[in-house]
Design an enzyme around this catalytic site. Structure first.
Site, PDB file in Angstrom:
ATOM      1  CG  ASP A  64     -79.274  20.720 -90.989  1.00 13.54           C
ATOM      2  OD1 ASP A  64     -78.600  21.470 -91.716  1.00 13.54           O
ATOM      3  OD2 ASP A  64     -80.373  20.242 -91.338  1.00 13.54           O
ATOM      4  CG  ASP A  87     -83.483  21.006 -93.939  1.00 13.66           C
ATOM      5  OD1 ASP A  87     -83.404  22.041 -94.635  1.00 13.66           O
ATOM      6  OD2 ASP A  87     -82.633  20.698 -93.073  1.00 13.66           O
TER       7      ASP A  87
HETATM    8  C1  LIG Z   1     -83.430  30.078 -94.922  1.00 10.68           C
HETATM    9  C2  LIG Z   1     -82.190  29.371 -95.357  1.00 10.68           C
HETATM   10  C3  LIG Z   1     -81.931  28.085 -94.616  1.00 10.68           C
HETATM   11  C4  LIG Z   1     -82.001  28.328 -93.126  1.00 10.68           C
HETATM   12  C5  LIG Z   1     -80.614  27.447 -95.030  1.00 10.68           C
HETATM   13  N1  LIG Z   1     -80.427  26.157 -94.348  1.00 10.68           N
HETATM   14  C6  LIG Z   1     -79.435  25.340 -94.770  1.00 10.68           C
HETATM   15  O1  LIG Z   1     -78.702  25.595 -95.706  1.00 10.68           O
HETATM   16  C7  LIG Z   1     -79.269  24.039 -94.034  1.00 10.68           C
HETATM   17  C8  LIG Z   1     -80.191  22.992 -94.622  1.00 10.68           C
HETATM   18  O2  LIG Z   1     -80.290  21.925 -93.712  1.00 10.68           O
HETATM   19  C9  LIG Z   1     -79.679  22.437 -95.974  1.00 10.68           C
HETATM   20  C10 LIG Z   1     -80.693  21.449 -96.481  1.00 10.68           C
HETATM   21  C11 LIG Z   1     -80.256  20.721 -97.756  1.00 10.68           C
HETATM   22  C12 LIG Z   1     -80.186  21.667 -98.955  1.00 10.68           C
HETATM   23  C13 LIG Z   1     -79.886  20.912-100.269  1.00 10.68           C
HETATM   24  C14 LIG Z   1     -80.899  19.835-100.521  1.00 10.68           C
HETATM   25  C15 LIG Z   1     -80.982  18.855 -99.367  1.00 10.68           C
HETATM   26  C16 LIG Z   1     -81.258  19.594 -98.037  1.00 10.68           C
HETATM   27  N2  LIG Z   1     -78.389  21.790 -95.732  1.00 10.68           N
HETATM   28  C17 LIG Z   1     -77.267  22.192 -96.391  1.00 10.68           C
HETATM   29  O3  LIG Z   1     -77.258  23.003 -97.300  1.00 10.68           O
HETATM   30  C18 LIG Z   1     -75.984  21.538 -95.883  1.00 10.68           C
HETATM   31  C19 LIG Z   1     -74.979  21.306 -96.946  1.00 10.68           C
HETATM   32  N3  LIG Z   1     -75.470  20.383 -97.943  1.00 10.68           N
HETATM   33  C20 LIG Z   1     -75.426  19.055 -97.749  1.00 10.68           C
HETATM   34  O4  LIG Z   1     -75.117  18.503 -96.710  1.00 10.68           O
HETATM   35  C21 LIG Z   1     -75.872  18.241 -98.968  1.00 10.68           C
HETATM   36  C22 LIG Z   1     -77.309  17.820 -98.754  1.00 10.68           C
HETATM   37  C23 LIG Z   1     -77.872  17.229 -99.991  1.00 10.68           C
HETATM   38  C24 LIG Z   1     -78.526  16.050 -99.903  1.00 10.68           C
HETATM   39  C25 LIG Z   1     -79.087  15.480-101.023  1.00 10.68           C
HETATM   40  C26 LIG Z   1     -78.945  16.085-102.257  1.00 10.68           C
HETATM   41  C27 LIG Z   1     -78.260  17.283-102.358  1.00 10.68           C
HETATM   42  C28 LIG Z   1     -77.730  17.860-101.225  1.00 10.68           C
HETATM   43  N4  LIG Z   1     -74.981  17.076 -99.113  1.00 10.68           N
HETATM   44  C29 LIG Z   1     -74.126  17.077-100.175  1.00 10.68           C
HETATM   45  O5  LIG Z   1     -74.097  18.002-100.957  1.00 10.68           O
HETATM   46  N5  LIG Z   1     -73.305  15.979-100.269  1.00 10.68           N
HETATM   47  C30 LIG Z   1     -72.508  15.776-101.451  1.00 10.68           C
HETATM   48  C31 LIG Z   1     -71.049  15.893-101.088  1.00 10.68           C
HETATM   49  C32 LIG Z   1     -70.728  14.864-100.013  1.00 10.68           C
HETATM   50  N6  LIG Z   1     -69.339  15.047 -99.613  1.00 10.68           N
HETATM   51  C33 LIG Z   1     -71.631  15.087 -98.789  1.00 10.68           C
HETATM   52  C34 LIG Z   1     -73.077  15.005 -99.197  1.00 10.68           C
HETATM   53  C35 LIG Z   1     -79.454  28.378 -94.671  1.00 10.68           C
HETATM   54  O6  LIG Z   1     -78.880  28.306 -93.608  1.00 10.68           O
HETATM   55  N7  LIG Z   1     -79.105  29.216 -95.639  1.00 10.68           N
HETATM   56  C36 LIG Z   1     -78.102  30.263 -95.430  1.00 10.68           C
HETATM   57  C37 LIG Z   1     -76.994  30.114 -96.420  1.00 10.68           C
HETATM   58  C38 LIG Z   1     -77.068  30.642 -97.659  1.00 10.68           C
HETATM   59  N8  LIG Z   1     -76.069  30.568 -98.599  1.00 10.68           N
HETATM   60  C39 LIG Z   1     -74.952  29.806 -98.247  1.00 10.68           C
HETATM   61  C40 LIG Z   1     -73.873  29.645 -99.252  1.00 10.68           C
HETATM   62  N9  LIG Z   1     -74.811  29.238 -97.002  1.00 10.68           N
HETATM   63  C41 LIG Z   1     -75.867  29.384 -96.125  1.00 10.68           C
HETATM   64  N10 LIG Z   1     -75.782  28.804 -94.924  1.00 10.68           N
END
Ligand SMILES: CC[C@H](C)[C@H](NC(=O)C[C@H](O)[C@H](CC1CCCCC1)NC(=O)CCNC(=O)[C@H](Cc1ccccc1)NC(=O)N1CCC(N)CC1)C(=O)NCc1cnc(C)nc1N
Length: 330
Positions: A219, A35
């Site tokens: 990302d 990721d």
């Molecule tokens: C140190 C924290 C770190 C940098 C954190 N980074 C991220 O969130 C980006 C990171 O790339 C994460 C990595 C994911 C996390 C879930 C598990 C799979 C990997 N990406 C996201 O959260 C983007 C949104 N989620 C997604 O894109 C997830 C990914 C996923 C894949 C498989 C299974 C489950 C989830 N996709 C879905 O939920 N999907 C279901 C719905 C469908 N329409 C699209 C696909 C952040 O910015 N957090 C700050 C943050 C906190 N709180 C919130 C509410 N927002 C925030 N941005």
């Protein structure tokens, strides 16, 4: 040194990709989501309550002769989709595709949110963002890429994600066999730890290319492509029956609609995302309504070039000084 490993879609709509990673001695194999949007390497483990484990492989530090507890260190992470996890930290030997790091911080989950429990094909994450984003306290830890850097032939890793197929991640080299033509590089700013860069513009279908700088993050951990509302409305204006549904939380359209392609620019280069990538998924298995792979970023505060865009190119994440990102056709 170099390494090369598979990027395997975890379901039939490429919601995420996992890569086999070995941890400990003897090696324990886990399937991790590499990721570039985060910088914690965390795993389901023997410390994760069994009520929160449903089919995932786990890392058991007690079964590794090379594991060492990183005393007094903890971590807690929250992702953009509201999921999260937290726990403690061990140092252990870790390898990806033949590339080994002797003392990698492996963050063992003591709690994971329900969406992780439900995702049985995902045993954890390997963050490949900049190490400034790492959540381990009191001292933050380095990513696998930062630990591997000194031994890499070249300070790069590449992502070759594929539509409904297995792709690859390479470390330490740029595989000439995986792309055609030249790599178009553009500047990356490390703030606040993402691979942040600009697109030089976009085009909808065969329409004229709109030259406008769009800043965002590449990302691999985000499934879809999130761009400004103006861009997204211009796209769905070309789709019969498309609407921005409050109920489904985004643009939906009749699955039978024909979708235009979407082209984005990296400096002078142009990359076209096929319509099939943007016809992301049916909103339910029997529905004739489909959910778009291109959605508005207005609620996120940042544009995200997720897997829908990245799988249309061969992507080079270059940890050189200054860092840069490259896109090539494949
Ligand atoms: C140190 C924290 C770190 C940098 C954190 N980074 C991220 O969130 C980006 C990171 O790339 C994460 C990595 C994911 C996390 C879930 C598990 C799979 C990997 N990406 C996201 O959260 C983007 C949104 N989620 C997604 O894109 C997830 C990914 C996923 C894949 C498989 C299974 C489950 C989830 N996709 C879905 O939920 N999907 C279901 C719905 C469908 N329409 C699209 C696909 C952040 O910015 N957090 C700050 C943050 C906190 N709180 C919130 C509410 N927002 C925030 N941005």
């Amino acid at each position: 040194d170099t390494g090369s490993a598979a990027a395997i879609p975890i379901n039939e709509v490429d919601i995420a990709y996992v890569t086999p990673v070995t941890v400990g001695t003897p090696p324990q194999t886990l399937m991790l989501d590499l990721d570039t949007g985060s910088s914690d390497l965390w795993v389901f483990s023997s410390l994760t309550p069994s009520s929160q484990v449903r089919g995932q492989d786990i890392y058991t530090p007690a079964n590794s002769s090379t594991s060492k507890l990183l005393n007094g260190h903890t971590w807690s992470i929250r992702y953009g989709d509201g999921s999260g996890s937290r726990g403690t930290v061990y140092l252990d030997t870790l390898a990806v595709g033949g590339l080994e790091v002797k003392s990698q911080a492996v963050q063992t989950a003591q709690e994971v949110s329900s969406s992780f429990t439900q995702e049985q094909s995902l045993d954890g994450l390997m963050g490949l963002g900049f190490s400034t984003l790492n959540t381990v306290r009191p001292s933050s830890q380095l990513t696998f890429f930062d630990n591997a850097r000194p031994s890499l032939d070249e300070e790069v890793f590449t992502a070759d994600l594929k539509y409904h197929a297995t792709g690859s991640y390479d470390f330490g080299f740029v595989d000439r066999a995986k792309y055609t033509g030249n790599i178009s590089y553009t500047a990356v700013t490390e703030s606040p730890g993402y691979w942040t860069h600009s697109l030089s513009g976009y085009a909808v279908g065969s329409g004229a290319f709109q030259t406008t700088r769009l800043s965002g993050i590449s990302d691999t951990g985000t499934t879809l492509l999130y761009l400004p509302t103006a861009v997204v409305t211009a796209y769905y204006r070309q789709v019969q029956g498309a609407q921005n549904s409050q109920y489904y939380g985004g643009y939906v359209f009749p699955c039978s609609s024909s979708l235009p392609t979407f082209t984005f620019g990296i400096e002078e280069a142009r990359f076209t995302i096929p319509a099939s990538y943007i016809n992301y998924t049916r909103i339910s298995p029997t529905s004739t309504t489909c959910y778009g792979g291109l959605q508005s970023s207005s609620g996120l505060g940042i544009n995200i070039f997720g897997d829908v865009a990245l799988k249309a190119a061969f992507v080079v994440f270059s940890g050189t000084n200054p860092p840069r990102i490259g896109f090539a056709h494949k």
